[in-house]
Design a protein around this motif. Structure first.
Motif, short mmCIF file in Angstrom:
data_model
loop_
_atom_site.label_atom_id
_atom_site.label_comp_id
_atom_site.label_asym_id
_atom_site.label_seq_id
_atom_site.Cartn_x
_atom_site.Cartn_y
_atom_site.Cartn_z
N GLY A 8 1.93 2.17 -3.36
CA GLY A 8 0.87 2.50 -4.30
C GLY A 8 0.19 1.31 -4.96
N ARG B 211 0.83 -1.21 0.00
CA ARG B 211 0.00 0.00 0.00
C ARG B 211 0.86 1.26 0.00
N LYS B 212 1.95 1.23 0.75
CA LYS B 212 2.84 2.39 0.81
C LYS B 212 3.45 2.67 -0.57
#
Length: 235
Positions: A78, A75-76
Motif C-alpha cells: 500500500g 505497492r503490495k
C-alpha cells in the motif's frame, strides 16, 4: 554474431525514436514516452565498460531485478510507488508509471512561503507523511538507498506522496542499514536545504512513531551520524 549485434542495435535505435531523454545519471538513462497509450517513464541501465562483459551483465540484471522487486513489494503493502508496466531484460529497461502532474518534495520546499501559516502547516504535514512512508518501507525490510527530497513526489490535487528511484534499493533486516538510509536523507536535507535541521527532525519524529525496533535503528543512526561528522571534521 557481429551481424546479429548490429541488427539488435538497429532495432533498439528504432524503438527509441519516440523516447525523450529527460535525464542521465551514472547508472541509467531516463526517458519519457507513450507505451500502449500510457504516459511512461523508461529507466535504461547501461553497461559499464570497465567491467568484464559477463560480470557486467550479471550485476546489471541483478540491480534491475532488485529494483523491480522492491517497488512491487512496496505497492503490495500500500506504499505509493510507480506501477511497473514492462521489464525488458535484453536492454535492462524498466517501463513504469509517469507522474508528470507531480512535483518533487525538493521543489515543494523551495516554493514554501515562510510567512504563510497555511504553507508551513502543509509542509509540516507533508514531512510527517514522508516519515511514515520511510518507516513503512523499513518495516518491509527494504533499504531505499537514495532517500532525498528529489526522490519523493507530491501529487498536489490528491496531496499524496509517491516514493521513486529504487535504483539502489535492496532487502535487509540490518538496523545499521536502516540507520544509514536515514543518514543519507539527513545529508540530503542539509546539502539541499540550508538550515533544514528542523525539517529533517519532523521526518525523523514521525518515523520513530511507526517503525519497528525504533530504539535499535535510531541508535545505529546516531553511530553512523557520528562517524560521518568525524569524516567531515578530519577529511
Amino acid at each position: 554474431m557481429e551481424i546479429e549485434k548490429s541488427e539488435q542495435n538497429k532495432i533498439e535505435e528504432k524503438q527509441k525514436e519516440n523516447w525523450e531523454l529527460i535525464n542521465q545519471g551514472a547508472e541509467a538513462r531516463i526517458y519519457r514516452t507513450i507505451f500502449y497509450g500510457k504516459q511512461t517513464i523508461i529507466k535504461e541501465r547501461f553497461s559499464k565498460k570497465y567491467r568484464h562483459p559477463k560480470l557486467d551483465k550479471i550485476l546489471t540484471q541483478k540491480r534491475v531485478s532488485q529494483e523491480v522487486k522492491c517497488i512491487c513489494k512496496c505497492r503490495k503493502a500500500g506504499i505509493l510507488a510507480p506501477s511497473i508496466y514492462y521489464v525488458d531484460k535484453e536492454t535492462n529497461s524498466i517501463f513504469m508509471e509517469d507522474f508528470k502532474d507531480s512535483i518533487t518534495l525538493k521543489q515543494f520546499i523551495f516554493n514554501i512561503n515562510i510567512e504563510s501559516q497555511k504553507d508551513l502547516l502543509n509542509l509540516s504535514q507533508t514531512l510527517r507523511e514522508y516519515g511514515k512512508i520511510i518507516a513503512n518501507v523499513h518495516n518491509l525490510n527494504i533499504i531505499h538507498g537514495d532517500l532525498t527530497t528529489s526522490n519523493i513526489l507530491l501529487k498536489m490535487e490528491k496531496n499524496s506522496l509517491i516514493l521513486i528511484d529504487f535504483g539502489l534499493s535492496y532487502i535487509s533486516t540490518s538496523f545499521e542499514d536502516k540507520g544509514v538510509d536515514l543518514y543519507v536523507l539527513e545529508r540530503a536535507f542539509l546539502s539541499t536545504h540550508p538550515k533544514s535541521e528542523s525539517l529533517f527532525q519532523e521526518v525523523l519524529d514521525s518515523y520513530k512513531k511507526i517503525v519497528n525496533s525504533s530504539k535499535q535503528i535510531i541508535q545505529q543512526f546516531e553511530k553512523v551520524r557520528k562517524r560521518g561528522r568525524k569524516r567531515i571534521s578530519f577529511g
